[in-house]
Design a protein around this motif. Structure first.
Motif, PDB file in Angstrom:
ATOM      1  N   ALA A   1       0.850  -1.192   0.000  1.00 17.00           N
ATOM      2  CA  ALA A   1       0.000   0.000   0.000  1.00 17.00           C
ATOM      3  C   ALA A   1       0.882   1.237   0.000  1.00 17.00           C
ATOM      4  O   ALA A   1       2.033   1.205   0.456  1.00 17.00           O
ATOM      5  N   ARG A   2       0.346   2.324  -0.507  1.00 18.04           N
ATOM      6  CA  ARG A   2       1.024   3.606  -0.394  1.00 18.04           C
ATOM      7  C   ARG A   2       0.979   4.080   1.058  1.00 18.04           C
ATOM      8  O   ARG A   2       0.024   3.783   1.782  1.00 18.04           O
ATOM      9  N   GLU A   3       1.988   4.806   1.478  1.00 20.72           N
ATOM     10  CA  GLU A   3       2.019   5.315   2.849  1.00 20.72           C
ATOM     11  C   GLU A   3       0.771   6.121   3.161  1.00 20.72           C
ATOM     12  O   GLU A   3       0.223   6.053   4.272  1.00 20.72           O
ATOM     13  N   ILE A   4       0.280   6.886   2.198  1.00 23.00           N
ATOM     14  CA  ILE A   4      -0.872   7.761   2.400  1.00 23.00           C
ATOM     15  C   ILE A   4      -2.145   6.964   2.690  1.00 23.00           C
ATOM     16  O   ILE A   4      -3.123   7.500   3.235  1.00 23.00           O
ATOM     17  N   SER A   5      -2.131   5.662   2.365  1.00 24.95           N
ATOM     18  CA  SER A   5      -3.311   4.814   2.544  1.00 24.95           C
ATOM     19  C   SER A   5      -3.285   4.007   3.829  1.00 24.95           C
ATOM     20  O   SER A   5      -4.158   3.166   4.050  1.00 24.95           O
ATOM     21  N   VAL A   6      -2.291   4.240   4.672  1.00 24.97           N
ATOM     22  CA  VAL A   6      -2.092   3.438   5.878  1.00 24.97           C
ATOM     23  C   VAL A   6      -2.349   4.287   7.123  1.00 24.97           C
ATOM     24  O   VAL A   6      -1.852   5.409   7.232  1.00 24.97           O
ATOM     25  N   GLY A   7      -3.136   3.738   8.056  1.00 32.01           N
ATOM     26  CA  GLY A   7      -3.427   4.435   9.307  1.00 32.01           C
ATOM     27  C   GLY A   7      -3.123   3.569  10.509  1.00 32.01           C
ATOM     28  O   GLY A   7      -3.210   2.330  10.433  1.00 32.01           O
TER      29      GLY A   7
ATOM     30  N   THR B   1      -4.458  14.978  -1.367  1.00 29.93           N
ATOM     31  CA  THR B   1      -4.709  15.871  -0.235  1.00 29.93           C
ATOM     32  C   THR B   1      -5.978  15.455   0.506  1.00 29.93           C
ATOM     33  O   THR B   1      -5.997  15.364   1.748  1.00 29.93           O
ATOM     34  N   ALA B   2      -7.038  15.192  -0.252  1.00 31.36           N
ATOM     35  CA  ALA B   2      -8.295  14.753   0.357  1.00 31.36           C
ATOM     36  C   ALA B   2      -8.123  13.407   1.051  1.00 31.36           C
ATOM     37  O   ALA B   2      -8.655  13.182   2.149  1.00 31.36           O
ATOM     38  N   ARG B   3      -7.366  12.501   0.440  1.00 31.32           N
ATOM     39  CA  ARG B   3      -7.136  11.190   1.041  1.00 31.32           C
ATOM     40  C   ARG B   3      -6.380  11.323   2.362  1.00 31.32           C
ATOM     41  O   ARG B   3      -6.711  10.675   3.353  1.00 31.32           O
ATOM     42  N   ALA B   4      -5.354  12.169   2.359  1.00 31.86           N
ATOM     43  CA  ALA B   4      -4.553  12.359   3.575  1.00 31.86           C
ATOM     44  C   ALA B   4      -5.379  12.991   4.684  1.00 31.86           C
ATOM     45  O   ALA B   4      -5.273  12.592   5.859  1.00 31.86           O
ATOM     46  N   GLU B   5      -6.204  13.970   4.346  1.00 34.30           N
ATOM     47  CA  GLU B   5      -7.030  14.628   5.351  1.00 34.30           C
ATOM     48  C   GLU B   5      -8.038  13.659   5.960  1.00 34.30           C
ATOM     49  O   GLU B   5      -8.227  13.625   7.183  1.00 34.30           O
ATOM     50  N   ALA B   6      -8.693  12.864   5.106  1.00 34.03           N
ATOM     51  CA  ALA B   6      -9.683  11.911   5.609  1.00 34.03           C
ATOM     52  C   ALA B   6      -9.024  10.843   6.481  1.00 34.03           C
ATOM     53  O   ALA B   6      -9.549  10.463   7.532  1.00 34.03           O
ATOM     54  N   MET B   7      -7.849  10.367   6.060  1.00 33.86           N
ATOM     55  CA  MET B   7      -7.158   9.349   6.853  1.00 33.86           C
ATOM     56  C   MET B   7      -6.700   9.913   8.194  1.00 33.86           C
ATOM     57  O   MET B   7      -6.787   9.241   9.234  1.00 33.86           O
ATOM     58  N   ALA B   8      -6.212  11.158   8.207  1.00 31.59           N
ATOM     59  CA  ALA B   8      -5.762  11.767   9.458  1.00 31.59           C
ATOM     60  C   ALA B   8      -6.903  11.868  10.463  1.00 31.59           C
ATOM     61  O   ALA B   8      -6.736  11.567  11.658  1.00 31.59           O
ATOM     62  N   VAL B   9      -8.081  12.277   9.994  1.00 31.03           N
ATOM     63  CA  VAL B   9      -9.246  12.353  10.887  1.00 31.03           C
ATOM     64  C   VAL B   9      -9.642  10.956  11.349  1.00 31.03           C
ATOM     65  O   VAL B   9      -9.953  10.727  12.523  1.00 31.03           O
ATOM     66  N   ALA B  10      -9.622   9.992  10.421  1.00 28.03           N
ATOM     67  CA  ALA B  10     -10.003   8.622  10.762  1.00 28.03           C
ATOM     68  C   ALA B  10      -9.083   8.035  11.830  1.00 28.03           C
ATOM     69  O   ALA B  10      -9.544   7.354  12.749  1.00 28.03           O
TER      70      ALA B  10
END
Length: 336
Positions: free
Chosen positions: A100-106, A262-271
């Motif tokens: 997975a891309r780093e941006i997709s990992v929480g 940007t939208a993906r990173a913001e949503a993941m950060a909140v999640a």
């Protein structure tokens, strides 16, 4: 490693000697603890592979939780040994390892089992979908499958004053009440939304993915209301609307998809923050129905396929409701 992939329409193949995915400098390799079956995308890919172009390009098995095995040289947010959940991986989670891309990992809280943690893939999706819900809003949600239940919980965290939901399945509506719905309304048909649901909502969330439910949300909202397209339209990919009605109501609309990094990173950060602070309130256990070993993926697909929404509108289907007492099924490679 072991991996299951689509071999054709309604056909899957288990490979016992598949290569471990290679990762790039911005990627993460995850040892899969669990991968839940997506009740829409995975099932649509399985049933419509070869019939719809997009069903051969999407990632079959994309709801993952596990442990970081390795990271690329530019990855800074996670390290090997970290427990994570993944949204939109690069390779399938119906395997022992996935990339997975780093941006997709929480980050996955330590007290959340992988089987439940894989459901958190829905959390950034629900965060982005409900971004238009404001404090005090009245919200209607059509469809109480897993993604509708997650949207219900996030809308509650955003401060909705009233949340009314509808579904074909009384058992799912019991889950809705457990997870915070103020009122539940049983729908008698996949082609109707009951009038007792109400009207003049500030926000209507379509969480099914059929032409009828999308159009029904237009009727549910007030003047200048917001329609959210959260359901995945993999089966009926074209939906028609009365644009005169839209113009007279002055409606707003947005989808759940995160169109940019940007939208993906913001949503993941909140999640990630919500997962850390509100895991107990999210009640992932109420959404997880069963856990199967990797070799039993076919059984999970058969069980989840007993659904009327997998058939195009206007076509005969033997199913009137979703599969009985079934929401999320987790596939665990380490079992068996």
């Amino acid at each position: 490693m072991r991996r299951i992939s689509l071999a054709g329409r309604r056909s899957i193949r288990l490979d016992h000697d598949a290569p471990v995915p290679a990762i790039g400098p911005d990627d993460v390799l995850v040892r899969v603890g669990a991968c839940t079956v997506c009740n829409r995308s995975d099932l649509a890919y399985y049933h419509y592979y070869g019939l719809r172009d997009h069903c051969a390009t999407g990632c079959f098995g994309h709801e993952i939780a596990g442990t970081v095995e390795a990271v690329g040289e530019r990855v800074t947010s996670v390290a090997p040994g970290r427990r994570v959940f993944v949204r939109t991986p690069l390779t399938s989670g119906f395997a022992e390892f996935a990339a997975a891309r780093e941006i997709s990992v929480g980050a996955l809280p330590d007290d959340v089992p992988f089987e439940q943690g894989s459901i958190l893939q829905l959390l950034p999706l629900a965060v982005h979908a409900t971004r238009g819900v404001r404090l005090g809003d009245r919200v209607a949600i059509v469809g109480q499958g897993p993604v509708g239940l997650m949207a219900l919980q996030v809308a509650r965290l955003r401060g909705a004053a009233e949340i009314v939901v509808t579904d074909l399945d009384p058992w799912r509506l019991e889950r809705s009440a457990l997870l915070g719905a103020d009122r539940t309304v049983l729908s008698e048909s996949p082609h109707t939304v009951p009038g007792e649901l109400g009207a003049d909502f500030d926000v209507a969330v379509e969480a099914v993915g059929t032409p009828h439910t999308a159009r029904a949300c237009v009727d549910l909202v007030r003047q200048n209301g917001l329609v959210v397209l959260l359901g995945t339209h993999h089966v009926d990919t074209h939906v028609t609307f009365d644009l005169v009605q839209w113009e007279r109501k002055g409606l707003r609309v947005h989808s759940s998809a995160e169109p940019t990094d940007t939208a993906r990173a913001e949503a993941m950060a909140v999640a990630v923050r919500l997962a850390a602070a509100f895991t107990a309130r999210l009640r992932l256990d109420a959404i997880l129905t069963a856990t199967y070993p990797l070799e039993n993926l076919q059984d999970a697909l058969d069980r989840l396929s007993e659904s009327p929404t997998l058939h195009p509108a206007g076509h005969d289907t033997p199913y009137r409701t979703p599969p009985a007492k079934t929401l999320k099924i987790a596939i665990c490679p380490a079992q068996g």
